[in-house]
Write a protein that holds these residues in place. Structure first.
Motif, short mmCIF file in Angstrom:
data_model
loop_
_atom_site.label_atom_id
_atom_site.label_comp_id
_atom_site.label_asym_id
_atom_site.label_seq_id
_atom_site.Cartn_x
_atom_site.Cartn_y
_atom_site.Cartn_z
N GLN A 64 53.29 60.84 8.39
CA GLN A 64 54.57 61.69 8.39
C GLN A 64 55.90 61.02 8.15
O GLN A 64 56.62 61.65 6.95
N THR A 88 37.96 62.66 8.78
CA THR A 88 38.07 61.51 7.92
C THR A 88 39.34 61.87 7.17
O THR A 88 39.59 60.94 5.90
N GLU A 125 43.98 68.29 10.12
CA GLU A 125 43.33 67.27 10.43
C GLU A 125 41.86 67.42 10.20
O GLU A 125 41.27 68.40 10.90
N TRP A 130 43.58 63.59 5.94
CA TRP A 130 44.26 64.60 6.37
C TRP A 130 44.69 65.65 5.38
O TRP A 130 44.78 64.97 4.08
N GLU A 170 45.66 55.73 8.19
CA GLU A 170 46.80 55.64 8.67
C GLU A 170 47.09 56.40 9.63
O GLU A 170 46.52 57.58 9.86
N GLU A 171 47.81 56.20 10.86
CA GLU A 171 48.06 57.00 11.73
C GLU A 171 48.80 58.26 11.64
O GLU A 171 49.84 58.07 10.49
N LEU A 172 49.06 59.28 12.17
CA LEU A 172 49.61 60.56 11.64
C LEU A 172 51.30 60.28 11.70
O LEU A 172 51.98 60.64 10.58
N ASP A 173 51.94 59.59 12.77
CA ASP A 173 53.17 59.30 12.68
C ASP A 173 53.66 58.46 11.28
O ASP A 173 54.69 58.68 10.62
N VAL A 174 53.08 57.60 10.91
CA VAL A 174 53.15 56.84 9.71
C VAL A 174 52.98 57.50 8.42
O VAL A 174 53.75 57.43 7.58
N LYS A 202 42.17 59.23 6.11
CA LYS A 202 42.51 58.81 7.41
C LYS A 202 42.70 57.32 7.87
O LYS A 202 41.89 56.78 8.64
#
Length: 89
Positions: free
Chosen positions: A71, A34, A31, A36, A65-69, A63
């Motif tokens: 992944q 701005t 991370e 991933w 989208e959120e991390l879970d999206v 960045k």
């Protein structure tokens, strides 16, 4: 004294490791403010034939989208890529 720009340090997040259709998958996500930073490695087990080998892939994703999206999307895309590269599919 020389002024040097500070490099934006990446913070390493937990990795995603799983096995899919005879291939081990390792996804590392770092991370930045701005971005991933994503590194994907797919290694087939002995005896598993791929039409084209993967090698390591490195991506920089904005960045938005959120991390879970991110992944979930990465897992789905890697699984589709493996399905398309397996011999006999």
């Amino acid at each position: 004294m020389v002024a040097r720009p500070l490099l934006e340090a990446a913070h390493t997040m937990p990795s995603l490791n799983f096995v899919y259709r005879g291939c081990t998958v390792d996804i590392q996500i770092g991370e930045r403010a701005t971005l991933w930073d994503v590194t994907i490695e797919v290694t087939p087990f002995d005896g598993v034939e791929l039409i084209e080998p993967f090698g390591a892939r490195k991506l920089k994703l904005a960045k938005v989208e959120e991390l879970d999206v991110i992944q979930a999307a990465l897992i789905e895309e890697v699984q589709l890529a493996i399905d398309h590269r397996l011999v006999g599919c």
